[in-house]
Design a protein around this motif. Structure first.
Motif, PDB file in Angstrom:
ATOM      1  N   LEU A   6       0.832  -1.198   0.000  1.00 51.97           N
ATOM      2  CA  LEU A   6       0.000   0.000   0.000  1.00 51.97           C
ATOM      3  C   LEU A   6       0.866   1.248   0.000  1.00 51.97           C
ATOM      4  CD1 LEU A   6      -2.747   1.336   0.171  1.00 51.97           C
ATOM      5  CD2 LEU A   6      -2.666   1.061   2.650  1.00 51.97           C
ATOM      6  N   ILE A   7       1.948   1.244   0.777  1.00 53.48           N
ATOM      7  CA  ILE A   7       2.858   2.385   0.793  1.00 53.48           C
ATOM      8  C   ILE A   7       3.476   2.583  -0.580  1.00 53.48           C
ATOM      9  CG2 ILE A   7       5.063   3.195   1.728  1.00 53.48           C
ATOM     10  CD1 ILE A   7       4.274   1.761   4.337  1.00 53.48           C
ATOM     11  N   ALA A  17      -7.264  -3.137  -8.796  1.00 54.42           N
ATOM     12  CA  ALA A  17      -7.200  -4.586  -8.630  1.00 54.42           C
ATOM     13  C   ALA A  17      -6.818  -5.297  -9.912  1.00 54.42           C
ATOM     14  CB  ALA A  17      -8.554  -5.110  -8.138  1.00 54.42           C
ATOM     15  N   ASP A  18      -6.349  -4.569 -10.917  1.00 50.02           N
ATOM     16  CA  ASP A  18      -6.008  -5.197 -12.193  1.00 50.02           C
ATOM     17  C   ASP A  18      -4.556  -4.942 -12.583  1.00 50.02           C
ATOM     18  OD1 ASP A  18      -6.248  -2.514 -12.678  1.00 50.02           O
ATOM     19  OD2 ASP A  18      -7.714  -2.689 -14.292  1.00 50.02           O
ATOM     20  N   GLY A  27       4.127  -2.182  -5.461  1.00 44.99           N
ATOM     21  CA  GLY A  27       3.497  -1.143  -6.261  1.00 44.99           C
ATOM     22  C   GLY A  27       2.018  -1.348  -6.465  1.00 44.99           C
ATOM     23  N   CYS A  28       1.474  -2.481  -6.007  1.00 53.54           N
ATOM     24  CA  CYS A  28       0.025  -2.672  -6.085  1.00 53.54           C
ATOM     25  C   CYS A  28      -0.548  -2.779  -4.675  1.00 53.54           C
ATOM     26  CB  CYS A  28      -0.353  -3.912  -6.901  1.00 53.54           C
ATOM     27  SG  CYS A  28      -0.090  -5.479  -6.066  1.00 53.54           S
ATOM     28  N   ASP A  29      -1.820  -2.483  -4.552  1.00 48.56           N
ATOM     29  CA  ASP A  29      -2.510  -2.547  -3.267  1.00 48.56           C
ATOM     30  C   ASP A  29      -3.322  -3.835  -3.240  1.00 48.56           C
ATOM     31  OD1 ASP A  29      -3.870  -2.235  -0.939  1.00 48.56           O
ATOM     32  OD2 ASP A  29      -4.981  -0.437  -1.545  1.00 48.56           O
ATOM     33  N   THR A  30      -2.787  -4.873  -2.596  1.00 44.29           N
ATOM     34  CA  THR A  30      -3.480  -6.152  -2.592  1.00 44.29           C
ATOM     35  C   THR A  30      -4.792  -6.096  -1.823  1.00 44.29           C
ATOM     36  OG1 THR A  30      -2.168  -6.854  -0.683  1.00 44.29           O
ATOM     37  CG2 THR A  30      -1.365  -7.474  -2.863  1.00 44.29           C
ATOM     38  N   ALA A  31      -4.980  -5.071  -0.993  1.00 46.38           N
ATOM     39  CA  ALA A  31      -6.256  -4.938  -0.280  1.00 46.38           C
ATOM     40  C   ALA A  31      -7.409  -4.707  -1.242  1.00 46.38           C
ATOM     41  CB  ALA A  31      -6.184  -3.797   0.729  1.00 46.38           C
ATOM     42  N   GLU A  32      -7.096  -4.211  -2.453  1.00 41.77           N
ATOM     43  CA  GLU A  32      -8.131  -3.960  -3.450  1.00 41.77           C
ATOM     44  C   GLU A  32      -8.479  -5.205  -4.256  1.00 41.77           C
ATOM     45  OE1 GLU A  32      -9.912  -1.305  -3.844  1.00 41.77           O
ATOM     46  OE2 GLU A  32      -8.899  -0.121  -2.303  1.00 41.77           O
ATOM     47  N   ILE A  33      -7.690  -6.269  -4.114  1.00 39.83           N
ATOM     48  CA  ILE A  33      -8.030  -7.525  -4.783  1.00 39.83           C
ATOM     49  C   ILE A  33      -9.130  -8.196  -3.973  1.00 39.83           C
ATOM     50  CG2 ILE A  33      -7.181  -9.768  -5.546  1.00 39.83           C
ATOM     51  CD1 ILE A  33      -4.427  -8.563  -5.847  1.00 39.83           C
ATOM     52  N   ARG A  34     -10.317  -8.231  -4.533  1.00 38.18           N
ATOM     53  CA  ARG A  34     -11.474  -8.703  -3.761  1.00 38.18           C
ATOM     54  C   ARG A  34     -11.423 -10.196  -3.496  1.00 38.18           C
ATOM     55  NH1 ARG A  34     -13.393  -5.191  -7.556  1.00 38.18           N
ATOM     56  NH2 ARG A  34     -14.041  -6.906  -8.909  1.00 38.18           N
ATOM     57  N   SER A  35     -10.947 -10.956  -4.478  1.00 34.53           N
ATOM     58  CA  SER A  35     -10.937 -12.398  -4.292  1.00 34.53           C
ATOM     59  C   SER A  35      -9.929 -13.040  -5.235  1.00 34.53           C
ATOM     60  CB  SER A  35     -12.330 -12.989  -4.551  1.00 34.53           C
ATOM     61  OG  SER A  35     -12.768 -12.680  -5.874  1.00 34.53           O
TER      62      SER A  35
END
Length: 416
Positions: A6-7, A17-18, A27-35
């Motif tokens: 996230l940082i 999420a894509d 560099g990606c926010d895995t919290a936005e990956i819903r499933s």
């Protein structure tokens, strides 16, 4: 939420999420990956598989429906390939002059993971150059490597921020960390480093508001200002930190070290798996070892932190979990296979990718609770046991796994 990713997400423009823009997903926010998929097998859950990317060990990167990955053909010629995420169709492939570097077994191998952003993809092309390509495959620029850069030391994965691509060149004769302007390929700065023969890669993180490039390599962990290349902080007297990259969670840096080449350094390597607290006060950086890993070693994979716990995997298929607040070991369990990929924490689960094809999915937290075990297989051309899972990328509903010869896409089943 994976706070380290996230940082870093603020440093590169990315979708929610894509996007999987670099090595270990930094560099990606895995919290936005819903499933992500929870169940699959050799006959179920595999959306497609493709061998069009060639041989390689580098990780795929993903940008809004396209997978980019480096590889080499059977003659050793390096190539960059774009595959469509939905069905694995090859969108384009580009070749680099000359051949790729060889791995320790004497085989041609693409080891360096590219990075991708809104303008395109940046990749270490064989041992000769760094290439920037648009998303349609058109070359934007090429930067030829110097003799000291373009040898077997040019295998580290690339890192990036919004302005620069960072490449680490490790050599016995002298090493360097180079920042290259994304628009032109020109060197923004070069930091000369001590002699270092290792397989580690740089990462970009933000600590106390300062974007920095962090390198853990052959006895030291060092941080450089991302804009200027000035060394900010460092810690030495380590051993075995020749492969795992650091993991940053807020002000904590997790450092992994594997079994050293010299048995005389084993005790030192055991002390080199640790959590480092880093702070900037009045323009000065302070370091403190918060805790150690209780004598646990890393393998090739990096440790990670998630939801208050740190996770280490070693060469002998052992997973160890520590409380981030004080380093207390809350469990240590044997897995079916050793993991050479960093654990992936997403969607309330932790994915552990065994090198021979078994993925164990567990609940995060202080108890070892297995949710499921899944298996993929690859075609074997020899009687040797094949390394099936060498690298992974993830976006919403899709896991993209690389073996030496194939890219495999696993997609969530409707019932999940």
């Amino acid at each position: 939420m994976n706070s380290a990713l996230l940082i870093a997400a603020a440093l590169v423009a990315a979708g929610p999420a894509d996007v999987w823009p670099g090595f270990n997903g930094v560099g990606c926010d895995t919290a936005e990956i819903r499933s992500l998929p929870l169940h699959w097998s050799p006959t179920s859950g595999i959306a497609w598989r493709s061998s069009q990317a060639g041989l390689g060990a580098s990780s795929p990167v993903i940008w809004k429906g396209a997978i980019y990955t480096s590889g080499v053909d059977e003659s050793g010629r390096w190539q960059m390939t774009a595959l469509r995420l939905t069905d694995g169709q090859c969108l384009w492939a580009k070749h680099c002059a000359g051949k790729s570097t060889k791995n320790q077994l004497g085989k041609w191998a693409a080891a360096s993971t590219p990075v991708v952003d809104t303008d395109g993809v940046y990749v270490l092309g064989g041992q000769h150059e760094i290439v920037a390509l648009k998303h349609d495959g058109e070359v934007r620029w090429r930067r030829g490597l110097t003799r000291c850069e373009g040898t077997s030391g040019a295998t580290a994965s690339l890192a990036q921020d919004e302005a620069n691509v960072f490449a680490l060149f490790n050599h016995q004769a002298g090493s360097s960390l180079v920042a290259m302007n994304k628009r032109s390929g020109a060197a923004t700065w070069t930091a000369a480093r001590d002699t270092s023969a290792s397989a580690t890669s740089p990462i970009v993180a933000c600590i106390d508001g300062i974007p920095q490039v962090i390198v853990s390599s052959a006895g030291m962990v060092e941080s450089y200002d991302a804009a200027t290349g000035r060394r900010l902080w460092w810690i030495g007297n380590l051993a075995g930190n020749i492969a795992p990259v650091p993991f940053v969670s807020a002000n904590t840096v997790l450092i992994g070290a594997t079994s050293p080449l010299s048995p005389n350094e084993l005790f030192q390597a055991l002390q080199s798996n640790l959590a480092l607290q880093v702070e900037s006060r009045d323009g000065k950086w302070g370091l403190q070892v918060a805790w150690g890993s209780n004598g646990r070693l890393s393998g090739l994979a990096s440790p990670i932190a998630h939801a208050g716990y740190g996770y280490w995997t070693d060469r002998h298929a052992r997973l160890s979990c520590f409380a981030m607040r004080d380093g207390e070991e809350v469990f240590s369990e044997e897995l079916d296979e050793p993991c050479e990929i960093a654990p992936l924490a997403v969607g309330g689960r932790i994915y552990l990718f065994g090198k021979y094809g078994t993925t164990t999915v567990i609940e995060p937290g202080p108890k070892f609770v297995v949710l499921t075990k899944n298996m993929i297989e690859v075609r074997s051309e020899t009687d040797e046991r094949q390394v099936v899972q060498q690298a992974v990328a993830a976006v919403d509903n899709n896991l993209v796994i690389r073996s030496e010869r194939e890219i495999v896409c696993i997609r969530q089943l409707k019932r999940e």
